[in-house]
Design a protein around this motif. Structure first.
Motif, PDB file in Angstrom:
ATOM      1  N   LEU A  21      43.071  33.413  38.137  1.00  0.00           N
ATOM      2  CA  LEU A  21      43.698  32.388  37.295  1.00  0.00           C
ATOM      3  C   LEU A  21      43.089  32.403  35.898  1.00  0.00           C
ATOM      4  O   LEU A  21      43.807  32.264  34.896  1.00  0.00           O
ATOM      5  CB  LEU A  21      43.557  31.000  37.934  1.00  0.00           C
ATOM      6  N   ASP A  22      41.794  32.613  35.798  1.00  0.00           N
ATOM      7  CA  ASP A  22      41.108  32.684  34.515  1.00  0.00           C
ATOM      8  C   ASP A  22      41.652  33.842  33.674  1.00  0.00           C
ATOM      9  O   ASP A  22      41.879  33.694  32.464  1.00  0.00           O
ATOM     10  CB  ASP A  22      39.603  32.833  34.736  1.00  0.00           C
ATOM     11  N   MET A  23      41.902  34.979  34.304  1.00  0.00           N
ATOM     12  CA  MET A  23      42.470  36.123  33.578  1.00  0.00           C
ATOM     13  C   MET A  23      43.877  35.801  33.069  1.00  0.00           C
ATOM     14  O   MET A  23      44.230  36.141  31.937  1.00  0.00           O
ATOM     15  CB  MET A  23      42.496  37.368  34.461  1.00  0.00           C
ATOM     16  N   MET A  24      44.673  35.117  33.909  1.00  0.00           N
ATOM     17  CA  MET A  24      46.020  34.716  33.486  1.00  0.00           C
ATOM     18  C   MET A  24      45.966  33.781  32.276  1.00  0.00           C
ATOM     19  O   MET A  24      46.707  33.952  31.300  1.00  0.00           O
ATOM     20  CB  MET A  24      46.740  33.993  34.629  1.00  0.00           C
ATOM     21  N   VAL A  25      45.082  32.806  32.368  1.00  0.00           N
ATOM     22  CA  VAL A  25      44.949  31.818  31.292  1.00  0.00           C
ATOM     23  C   VAL A  25      44.447  32.491  30.018  1.00  0.00           C
ATOM     24  O   VAL A  25      44.979  32.241  28.923  1.00  0.00           O
ATOM     25  CB  VAL A  25      44.018  30.660  31.738  1.00  0.00           C
ATOM     26  N   ASP A  26      43.444  33.357  30.137  1.00  0.00           N
ATOM     27  CA  ASP A  26      42.919  34.070  28.965  1.00  0.00           C
ATOM     28  C   ASP A  26      43.997  34.901  28.289  1.00  0.00           C
ATOM     29  O   ASP A  26      44.058  34.966  27.054  1.00  0.00           O
ATOM     30  CB  ASP A  26      41.739  34.970  29.353  1.00  0.00           C
TER      31      ASP A  26
END
Length: 172
Positions: free
Chosen positions: A162-167
């Protein structure tokens, strides 16, 4: 006394059901919460509140059973259903934007009430809702909170994805 006895659990479920039928609603809700039975909590909450909205359920769980073993399944189902909201799954009976805002708020509240391993799950769901609502910066801030609490390996990997998606959404 046998701790964790199946018979003891069955009897306790009957006691909670009896409390509910006799009008001792708070006792029933506390009892189901103590057992972590979020499905029975939902049943009780729906019967007590005619204006019950799907997003209210996350608040009920946060109030009565924030560390339930069934929480991960529930939050996973909600997040999956939110991704395909157009199909109008059973979890959602209100405007999507309103639902996302209330769900996010209730998940942050649940993380604060959780005393154990579910803090990361609550934060994940809140960040997921914020991101889906078009607020990736808010999602990133919530993910930072999730990184500072204990989590299973699976949850750590889910947070990382999810962090990669948000970034990717925040990057210029």
């Amino acid at each position: 006394r046998l701790p964790g006895s199946m018979i003891k659990d069955w009897i306790f479920d009957y006691v909670c059901g009896s409390w509910f039928r006799c009008g001792q609603y708070e006792n029933a809700m506390q009892g189901y919460g103590k057992r972590g039975d979020i499905w029975s909590l939902d049943f009780c909450a729906r019967r007590l509140n005619k204006d019950y909205r799907s997003s209210d359920y996350s608040k009920v769980i946060a109030d009565y059973a924030p560390d339930s073993e069934d929480l991960a399944e529930y939050l996973h189902n909600v997040c999956s259903n939110l991704e395909s909201y157009e199909n109008k799954y059973r979890f959602i009976n209100e405007d999507k934007k309103e639902f996302l805002a209330r769900f996010e708020k209730n998940c942050i509240y649940g993380a604060k009430r959780s005393k154990g391993h579910n803090k990361a799950i609550w934060y994940y769901a809140a960040a997921f809702a914020a991101n889906l609502d078009g607020r990736p910066h808010d999602a990133a801030n919530t993910l930072k909170l999730a990184k500072n609490v204990p989590a299973s390996q699976y949850m750590k990997e889910s947070l990382r994805v999810l962090d990669m998606m948000v970034d990717a959404q925040i990057a210029p």
